[in-house]
Design a protein around this motif. Structure first.
Motif, PDB file in Angstrom:
ATOM      1  N   GLY A 108       0.812  -1.213   0.000  1.00 40.48           N
ATOM      2  CA  GLY A 108       0.000   0.000   0.000  1.00 40.48           C
ATOM      3  C   GLY A 108       0.847   1.265   0.000  1.00 40.48           C
ATOM      4  O   GLY A 108       0.496   2.249  -0.666  1.00 40.48           O
ATOM      5  N   PHE A 335      -3.127  -3.405  -6.289  1.00 39.12           N
ATOM      6  CA  PHE A 335      -3.071  -3.676  -4.854  1.00 39.12           C
ATOM      7  C   PHE A 335      -3.970  -4.854  -4.491  1.00 39.12           C
ATOM      8  O   PHE A 335      -3.563  -5.746  -3.742  1.00 39.12           O
ATOM      9  CB  PHE A 335      -3.494  -2.437  -4.062  1.00 39.12           C
ATOM     10  CG  PHE A 335      -3.575  -2.679  -2.579  1.00 39.12           C
ATOM     11  CD1 PHE A 335      -2.440  -2.627  -1.798  1.00 39.12           C
ATOM     12  CD2 PHE A 335      -4.790  -2.981  -1.968  1.00 39.12           C
ATOM     13  CE1 PHE A 335      -2.503  -2.866  -0.422  1.00 39.12           C
ATOM     14  CE2 PHE A 335      -4.869  -3.226  -0.605  1.00 39.12           C
ATOM     15  CZ  PHE A 335      -3.717  -3.159   0.163  1.00 39.12           C
ATOM     16  N   THR A 398     -10.822  -0.441  -2.057  1.00 38.53           N
ATOM     17  CA  THR A 398     -10.070  -1.695  -1.923  1.00 38.53           C
ATOM     18  C   THR A 398     -10.930  -2.794  -1.316  1.00 38.53           C
ATOM     19  O   THR A 398     -10.777  -3.968  -1.663  1.00 38.53           O
ATOM     20  CB  THR A 398      -8.814  -1.481  -1.060  1.00 38.53           C
ATOM     21  OG1 THR A 398      -9.168  -0.845   0.179  1.00 38.53           O
ATOM     22  CG2 THR A 398      -7.803  -0.605  -1.788  1.00 38.53           C
TER      23      THR A 398
END
Length: 426
Positions: A108, A335, A398
């Protein structure tokens, strides 16, 4: 609000009526509810973001998480805290999981350099815990060895309870309304809340299990009232802990452990105390087993938790509509891809080095890590408590991408992985 509740109820009802038919097409409850929520979100997209970021939504998520933590702590098969493979469980929970948190934060920091480390820790706590809602069949798949199924079952039950204090510590530090400004203050507050929570959870878990046993022996309860008492236990525990300024999530988790253990002991003792009939007078029914009684007592709370889980997946479908508005980017996609693969695979494989597990089982443990309801609830709580801005938006983005990716990767791809690495039933 009423149309949304109606749509959620109708979607859950349709899924319930066609559950077996949908399973034949490999359409699980998460995929169905996400699709239904997405279709609703298309019609109400302009109000979705404001609906998710409300005090009502936050409190609903908190109660759902309290139920999840309690039921996770009570669902461990065999009644043992660490199952039949305690060393393997310790490696996965106490070594691999902290390494995964660190790996998620590093990934991150590279992809979201503008976010503070407290928000990165929140995101890591959201995407690391595994949950088998997208792939419920995994812990029952006989192609997996007994040890792999046991470790996955215990990890899925305990990882959210272990991570929740870290999650709340990060929220204290990153939230605007917490009143703490330094990591030391946040840590001191989190430890104090955890201490209160452990005391409350142990006390109420033991008291409720004892009260259930005594009331049952006295003949004061019906079967329905026993099940209702179990459902109310995590609610009472969570509210009591919060009222005493403790961590309600930790209290619910600890209460589940204490309640399950003492309830099993007292139930087994009550069954052993039943007078045995002579051989010439066999009982009309075989004597009940403790596991059978436990399954009966926990039936209602499992159904309630399953309904709450369906609701959370419906919310994910609604939230999917606003993800493009949150700044959908290649960094977020990369991610989440890394979170679902390398962030888990490398720490788990590293923690199992030199373990007695065969290489294929180690790989299976590392690959079979679906994300589900725990990530959804953690993500929605963080989204509501963080100040409006890039941090809150990245958390929600996310969360949605990870759980949707897990539905595709683990829900639909796990069978291929098992077939290749464990081709024969064991």
């Amino acid at each position: 609000m009423v149309p949304t509740l109606l749509a959620t109820a109708v979607a859950a009802l349709v899924r319930s009526l066609a559950a077996l038919w949908l399973q034949r097409w490999n359409i699980g409850a998460p995929a169905f509810m996400v699709l239904a929520g997405f279709l609703l979100g298309l019609d109400t997209g302009d109000t979705v973001e404001s609906a998710l970021n409300t005090h009502v939504a936050q409190h609903v998520c908190e109660i759902v998480l309290a139920f999840l933590l309690f039921i996770d702590a009570t669902e461990i098969r065999g009644g043992r805290l660490w199952g039949t493979s305690p060393r393997l469980v310790a490696r996965v929970l106490l070594v691999a999981m902290p390494l995964s948190l660190g790996a998620a934060m590093l990934l991150g920091a590279w992809l979201f350099p503008h976010l503070p480390w407290a928000v990165l820790l929140i995101i890591a706590c959201v995407i690391v815990p595994i949950d088998f809602a997208p792939a419920e069949h995994l812990v029952r798949d006989q192609r997996l060895s007994a040890r792999v199924r046991s470790v996955l079952n215990i990890e899925g039950g305990y990882n959210d309870g272990i991570i929740s204090p870290v999650f709340l510590f990060a929220l204290l530090l990153a939230g605007s309304a917490s009143g703490v400004s330094t990591p030391v203050e946040a840590l001191a507050t989190a430890l104090t809340q955890a201490g209160v929570a452990i005391a409350v959870g142990l006390a109420l878990g033991a008291v409720m299990a004892w009260a259930l046993d005594r009331a049952g022996r006295a003949g004061w309860m019906t079967d329905q009232s026993r099940r209702i008492a179990v459902v109310l236990t995590p609610v009472v525990t969570y509210c009591a802990a919060v009222q005493l300024r403790g961590n309600g999530f930790v209290a619910s988790f600890v209460c589940g452990i204490a309640f399950r253990y003492l309830h099993r002991v007292l139930t087994a003792r009550a069954i052993r105390s039943i007078p045995r009939l002579p051989p010439a007078q066999p009982p009309a029914q075989p004597p009940a087993r403790a596991s059978t009684v436990l399954t009966h007592d926990f039936g209602l709370i499992e159904d309630v938790t399953a309904l709450m889980t369906l609701t959370m997946w419906f919310v994910v479908g609604i939230a999917t509509v606003v993800t493009p508005e949150l700044g959908l980017s290649w960094q977020a996609a990369l991610f989440c891809l890394g979170a679902l693969t390398l962030v888990r695979v490398l720490p788990v494989l590293g923690s199992l080095t030199a373990s007695p597990l065969p290489r294929a089982d180690r790989v299976l443990l590392s690959l079979l890590g679906p994300r589900g309801t725990t990530s959804i609830v953690f993500g929605l709580i963080a989204y509501n408590q963080l100040p409006t801005g890039p941090g809150a938006d990245t958390v929600l983005l996310t969360t949605v991408l990870c759980v949707l990716g897990s539905v595709l990767l683990h829900g639909m791809g796990s069978d291929t992985v098992i077939r290749r690495l464990a081709p024969t039933p064991r």
